[in-house]
Design a protein around this motif. Structure first.
Motif, PDB file in Angstrom:
ATOM      1  N   GLU A 166       0.823  -1.202   0.000  1.00  0.00           N
ATOM      2  CA  GLU A 166       0.000   0.000   0.000  1.00  0.00           C
ATOM      3  C   GLU A 166       0.860   1.256   0.000  1.00  0.00           C
ATOM      4  O   GLU A 166       0.596   2.207  -0.733  1.00  0.00           O
ATOM      5  CB  GLU A 166      -0.933  -0.021   1.211  1.00  0.00           C
ATOM      6  CG  GLU A 166      -2.062   0.986   1.128  1.00  0.00           C
ATOM      7  CD  GLU A 166      -3.179   0.703   2.126  1.00  0.00           C
ATOM      8  OE1 GLU A 166      -4.021   1.582   2.321  1.00  0.00           O
ATOM      9  OE2 GLU A 166      -3.198  -0.403   2.701  1.00  0.00           O
ATOM     10  N   VAL A 167       1.907   1.267   0.819  1.00  0.00           N
ATOM     11  CA  VAL A 167       2.794   2.429   0.859  1.00  0.00           C
ATOM     12  C   VAL A 167       3.562   2.566  -0.452  1.00  0.00           C
ATOM     13  O   VAL A 167       3.821   3.678  -0.919  1.00  0.00           O
ATOM     14  CB  VAL A 167       3.761   2.323   2.056  1.00  0.00           C
ATOM     15  CG1 VAL A 167       4.823   3.423   1.994  1.00  0.00           C
ATOM     16  CG2 VAL A 167       2.998   2.415   3.364  1.00  0.00           C
ATOM     17  N   ALA A 322       8.271  12.437  15.584  1.00  0.00           N
ATOM     18  CA  ALA A 322       9.132  13.614  15.414  1.00  0.00           C
ATOM     19  C   ALA A 322       9.289  13.987  13.943  1.00  0.00           C
ATOM     20  O   ALA A 322       9.439  15.163  13.608  1.00  0.00           O
ATOM     21  CB  ALA A 322      10.505  13.334  16.034  1.00  0.00           C
ATOM     22  N   ALA A 323       9.229  12.975  13.067  1.00  0.00           N
ATOM     23  CA  ALA A 323       9.385  13.227  11.636  1.00  0.00           C
ATOM     24  C   ALA A 323       8.105  13.753  10.998  1.00  0.00           C
ATOM     25  O   ALA A 323       8.103  14.159   9.836  1.00  0.00           O
ATOM     26  CB  ALA A 323       9.827  11.951  10.933  1.00  0.00           C
ATOM     27  N   GLY A 324       7.006  13.739  11.757  1.00  0.00           N
ATOM     28  CA  GLY A 324       5.744  14.196  11.207  1.00  0.00           C
ATOM     29  C   GLY A 324       5.158  13.250  10.168  1.00  0.00           C
ATOM     30  O   GLY A 324       4.423  13.669   9.266  1.00  0.00           O
ATOM     31  N   THR A 325       5.429  11.963  10.302  1.00  0.00           N
ATOM     32  CA  THR A 325       4.952  10.966   9.339  1.00  0.00           C
ATOM     33  C   THR A 325       3.430  10.890   9.355  1.00  0.00           C
ATOM     34  O   THR A 325       2.808  10.863  10.424  1.00  0.00           O
ATOM     35  CB  THR A 325       5.545   9.583   9.677  1.00  0.00           C
ATOM     36  OG1 THR A 325       6.970   9.678   9.695  1.00  0.00           O
ATOM     37  CG2 THR A 325       5.119   8.544   8.647  1.00  0.00           C
ATOM     38  N   LYS A 326       2.835  10.866   8.167  1.00  0.00           N
ATOM     39  CA  LYS A 326       1.388  10.763   8.031  1.00  0.00           C
ATOM     40  C   LYS A 326       1.039   9.430   7.373  1.00  0.00           C
ATOM     41  O   LYS A 326       1.093   9.303   6.150  1.00  0.00           O
ATOM     42  CB  LYS A 326       0.841  11.910   7.177  1.00  0.00           C
ATOM     43  CG  LYS A 326       1.189  13.297   7.688  1.00  0.00           C
ATOM     44  CD  LYS A 326       0.539  13.578   9.032  1.00  0.00           C
ATOM     45  CE  LYS A 326       0.853  15.004   9.491  1.00  0.00           C
ATOM     46  NZ  LYS A 326       0.347  15.265  10.878  1.00  0.00           N
ATOM     47  N   PRO A 327       0.715   8.413   8.161  1.00  0.00           N
ATOM     48  CA  PRO A 327       0.395   7.104   7.575  1.00  0.00           C
ATOM     49  C   PRO A 327      -1.027   7.065   7.027  1.00  0.00           C
ATOM     50  O   PRO A 327      -1.973   6.687   7.727  1.00  0.00           O
ATOM     51  CB  PRO A 327       0.572   6.144   8.754  1.00  0.00           C
ATOM     52  CG  PRO A 327       0.272   6.980   9.960  1.00  0.00           C
ATOM     53  CD  PRO A 327       0.692   8.384   9.639  1.00  0.00           C
ATOM     54  N   ILE A 328      -1.189   7.466   5.792  1.00  0.00           N
ATOM     55  CA  ILE A 328      -2.495   7.510   5.148  1.00  0.00           C
ATOM     56  C   ILE A 328      -2.566   6.416   4.092  1.00  0.00           C
ATOM     57  O   ILE A 328      -1.689   6.325   3.230  1.00  0.00           O
ATOM     58  CB  ILE A 328      -2.760   8.881   4.488  1.00  0.00           C
ATOM     59  CG1 ILE A 328      -2.560  10.011   5.500  1.00  0.00           C
ATOM     60  CG2 ILE A 328      -4.157   8.921   3.881  1.00  0.00           C
ATOM     61  CD1 ILE A 328      -3.523   9.990   6.663  1.00  0.00           C
ATOM     62  N   PRO A 341       6.563   1.623   7.101  1.00  0.00           N
ATOM     63  CA  PRO A 341       6.824   1.733   5.666  1.00  0.00           C
ATOM     64  C   PRO A 341       6.785   3.179   5.170  1.00  0.00           C
ATOM     65  O   PRO A 341       7.620   3.588   4.352  1.00  0.00           O
ATOM     66  CB  PRO A 341       5.700   0.898   5.035  1.00  0.00           C
ATOM     67  CG  PRO A 341       5.310  -0.073   6.089  1.00  0.00           C
ATOM     68  CD  PRO A 341       5.477   0.657   7.380  1.00  0.00           C
ATOM     69  N   GLN A 342       5.837   3.983   5.683  1.00  0.00           N
ATOM     70  CA  GLN A 342       5.738   5.379   5.250  1.00  0.00           C
ATOM     71  C   GLN A 342       6.942   6.191   5.705  1.00  0.00           C
ATOM     72  O   GLN A 342       7.455   7.048   4.969  1.00  0.00           O
ATOM     73  CB  GLN A 342       4.458   6.002   5.791  1.00  0.00           C
ATOM     74  CG  GLN A 342       4.130   7.363   5.185  1.00  0.00           C
ATOM     75  CD  GLN A 342       3.857   7.254   3.701  1.00  0.00           C
ATOM     76  OE1 GLN A 342       2.960   6.537   3.279  1.00  0.00           O
ATOM     77  NE2 GLN A 342       4.642   7.955   2.892  1.00  0.00           N
ATOM     78  N   ALA A 356      13.908  -1.836   2.734  1.00  0.00           N
ATOM     79  CA  ALA A 356      13.093  -1.918   3.950  1.00  0.00           C
ATOM     80  C   ALA A 356      11.778  -2.630   3.675  1.00  0.00           C
ATOM     81  O   ALA A 356      11.339  -3.478   4.465  1.00  0.00           O
ATOM     82  CB  ALA A 356      12.828  -0.510   4.495  1.00  0.00           C
ATOM     83  N   PHE A 357      11.139  -2.307   2.553  1.00  0.00           N
ATOM     84  CA  PHE A 357       9.904  -2.989   2.187  1.00  0.00           C
ATOM     85  C   PHE A 357      10.143  -4.479   2.019  1.00  0.00           C
ATOM     86  O   PHE A 357       9.324  -5.311   2.413  1.00  0.00           O
ATOM     87  CB  PHE A 357       9.342  -2.413   0.882  1.00  0.00           C
ATOM     88  CG  PHE A 357       8.877  -0.983   0.970  1.00  0.00           C
ATOM     89  CD1 PHE A 357       8.769  -0.335   2.192  1.00  0.00           C
ATOM     90  CD2 PHE A 357       8.554  -0.280  -0.178  1.00  0.00           C
ATOM     91  CE1 PHE A 357       8.347   0.986   2.272  1.00  0.00           C
ATOM     92  CE2 PHE A 357       8.116   1.029  -0.115  1.00  0.00           C
ATOM     93  CZ  PHE A 357       8.020   1.670   1.120  1.00  0.00           C
ATOM     94  N   SER A 358      11.285  -4.823   1.433  1.00  0.00           N
ATOM     95  CA  SER A 358      11.622  -6.237   1.228  1.00  0.00           C
ATOM     96  C   SER A 358      11.805  -6.952   2.558  1.00  0.00           C
ATOM     97  O   SER A 358      11.386  -8.103   2.721  1.00  0.00           O
ATOM     98  CB  SER A 358      12.902  -6.355   0.395  1.00  0.00           C
ATOM     99  OG  SER A 358      12.766  -5.726  -0.844  1.00  0.00           O
ATOM    100  N   ALA A 359      12.439  -6.251   3.521  1.00  0.00           N
ATOM    101  CA  ALA A 359      12.650  -6.860   4.838  1.00  0.00           C
ATOM    102  C   ALA A 359      11.316  -7.220   5.476  1.00  0.00           C
ATOM    103  O   ALA A 359      11.166  -8.286   6.092  1.00  0.00           O
ATOM    104  CB  ALA A 359      13.428  -5.894   5.740  1.00  0.00           C
TER     105      ALA A 359
END
Length: 570
Positions: A166-167, A322-328, A341-342, A356-359
């Protein structure tokens, strides 16, 4: 090629480079999975010992990677930091102390289970219970509990793959076939190499999976803090978010540290999870595949290395704050499960995000394969052979197990595609409550037969009903749905605690009281086919060698008629 990928990414929103890296690494491990049938190959894969336990030949490092790949799943990679991101330490960080508490526990009892299983050819914990008490009912209770509790766990591995896809921008659109085609492909590959190679496939793939996860997490922990203002800003941002009020509940969003009233919840979640983890069939399967009891003990000593990495992984949930990640998600809705993932897609070059996605995706293949094999072994040995076809040969057992491994993965796929993902999470939480109730029948019986088989069965039954009802009463404040969590008030102390531990205490109390009554009434406790030596036997013991030398190829050794649990004492 790179230009084409860039155009594709621009036109569709797909992260082309990351997706390409994911596909290439996924294909490499798929090939390794199919080739794994040659790894430490025995006389073939026509028995549960060979197909389902890898011939019981895995040494220290293979077992270490296999257990690590089995216990630290793709969903762990997704869910632990997601819980830290969403609600803080009580819901997320308890996973770290629980894995630390876990290993001394398995150091004490798992070597004994390995020894008695090796001596008698047991494949599952239900086999052991059958042999210890000659009780078909208690054995069935342990088997069914393990089988059912494993189902949602497999589904959650597919949820982990879905989060990555999805990401990466895959899985959108209205066409249900196109939308879920990548997950169908991943499922087909997983099903095929598990069927063909058995436990050897995840054993080989685990090397790749664990190396990728160590690489990704260590790089992230070194690189990311400097990009978001350092650890002081990370902890400050997390504390601020957790202290802020949740609009839905009117209470703080979460707990930066376990506060007043949260200590029991944190402690019981950690202890209960530690006691429960090695009751799952997949944990036992990975352990029994090792080549000696000392391999088990060495692994109990070195597996805490994974706990260190898990601690770093958990903190990435706060890094994301802290990074302000928006998991939408692609549906436009916020979904905390997408936060890691995001975070990697936002903060790293596309090629490393692909690693990272592969991991995560490969991290789903290993536990999903082991879980499906373990569930299938449980069905084949303790339901099919015990109740449906007692004269089944080892070859027939293996064939049924192979087919059942496909069925359980198919069930997991249908579960993920047709039901709300929150249901999979809730059922997995319920599975943890259930599986802990097998602990007295399995672990206590490794040390004593004082507990009566009927008392153990009664304690299990009452605790299963109590735990299920209490879990049903927990309502998710955001959705209003039942099975909304695994915490409830603990009777007597009126503190929030893990429902599984309250049910376990009830289970144990009933088992103790009824055992005393039944022994006083001189009610038979069944016939024990084990002897004290069995719990200390090792692979190189002369008596074990003698058993193996006298073993008839088409029957389980030390069990003349092939039915676990009904042999006379030796």
């Amino acid at each position: 090629m790179s230009a084409q990928v860039a155009v594709m990414a621009a036109d569709t929103g797909v992260n082309g480079i990351a997706l390409t890296v994911l596909i290439v690494l996924f294909l490499l491990v798929a090939v390794a999975g199919f080739m794994a049938s040659r790894f430490k190959r025995g006389d073939g894969l026509e028995s549960l010992d060979e197909w389902g336990l890898g011939g019981r030949k895995f040494g220290t490092w293979i077992t270490w990677f296999l257990l690590g790949g089995d216990l630290y799943t793709a969903y762990t990679f997704v869910a632990v930091p997601a819980a830290m991101f969403a609600t803080g330490a009580v819901a997320g960080f308890f996973a770290v102390p629980y894995t630390i508490v876990l290993y001394p526990i398995i150091f004490i009892f798992m070597a004994r289970l390995w020894s008695v299983s090796h001596r008698h050819g047991y494949v599952t914990t239900a086999d052991f219970v059958r042999g210890r008490y000659n009780s078909r009912g208690l054995s069935l209770a342990v088997a069914v509990t393990g089988f059912v509790a494993t189902m949602p766990y497999i589904a959650l591995q597919l949820v982990g793959i879905q989060a990555v896809l999805e990401v990466a921008g895959v899985g959108g659109g209205d066409n249900i076939i196109a939308k879920d085609a990548p997950l169908f492909i991943a499922f087909a590959v997983l099903a095929a190499f598990t069927y063909s190679s058995g436990l050897r496939a995840p054993a080989v793939i685990a090397f790749v999976k664990d190396i990728l996860i160590y690489l990704v997490i260590i790089v992230a922990v070194i690189y990311l803090p400097g990009q978001v203002g350092g650890w002081d800003n990370i902890f400050g941002s997390a504390q601020e978010k957790m202290a802020a009020n949740n609009e839905l509940t009117g209470k703080p969003t979460g707990a930066f540290l376990p506060g007043v009233g949260a200590g029991w919840a944190y402690a019981t979640l950690a202890l209960g999870s530690a006691l429960a983890l090695f009751m799952y069939p997949h944990s036992v399967t990975a352990s029994l595949s090792s080549n000696s009891r000392n391999t088990i003990r060495r692994n109990a000593a070195i597996l805490p290395a994974y706990s260190f990495v898990l601690g770093l992984l958990a903190l990435l949930g706060w890094v994301a704050i802290a990074a302000g990640t928006k998991p939408i998600g692609l549906d436009g809705e916020a979904n905390a499960q997408l936060v890691i993932p995001q975070l990697f897609e936002d903060m790293f070059p596309a090629w490393f995000a692909g690693v990272a996605f592969s991991a995560i995706a490969i991290g789903a293949l290993v536990p999903a394969a082991i879980m499906s094999i373990a569930a299938a072994n449980t069905f084949s040995r303790n339901i099919y052979k015990e109740w449906l076809k007692p004269d089944a040969t080892p070859k027939q057992e293996a064939k049924v197990s192979k087919v059942m491994s496909l069925v359980v993965k198919g069930f997991a796929l249908v579960f993920v595609l047709t039901l709300d993902k929150q249901n999979a999470i809730n059922f997995q939480l319920l599975g943890g409550i259930w599986i802990l109730q097998t602990f007295p029948a399995v672990v206590f019986s490794l040390f004593t037969r004082w507990f009566h088989r009927w008392a153990l069965l009664a304690g299990w039954a009452v605790a299963m009903v109590y735990g299920t009802v209490e879990a049903y009463k927990v309502v998710n404040p955001a959705t209003g749905k039942h099975f909304g969590g695994s915490l409830a008030l603990m009777p007597g102390i009126e503190q929030m605690g893990y429902i599984a531990m309250t049910a376990f205490a009830l289970n144990l109390a009933i088992a103790i009281v009824l055992s005393a009554i039944l022994h006083a009434a001189k009610v038979s406790n069944g016939q024990d086919e084990t002897i004290p030596f069995d719990y200390f036997a090792d692979a190189d013991d002369p008596r074990v060698q003698k058993d193996l030398a006298e073993h008839v190829a088409d029957k389980p050794y030390s069990d003349p008629d092939g039915v676990p649990g009904n042999a006379g004492p030796r």
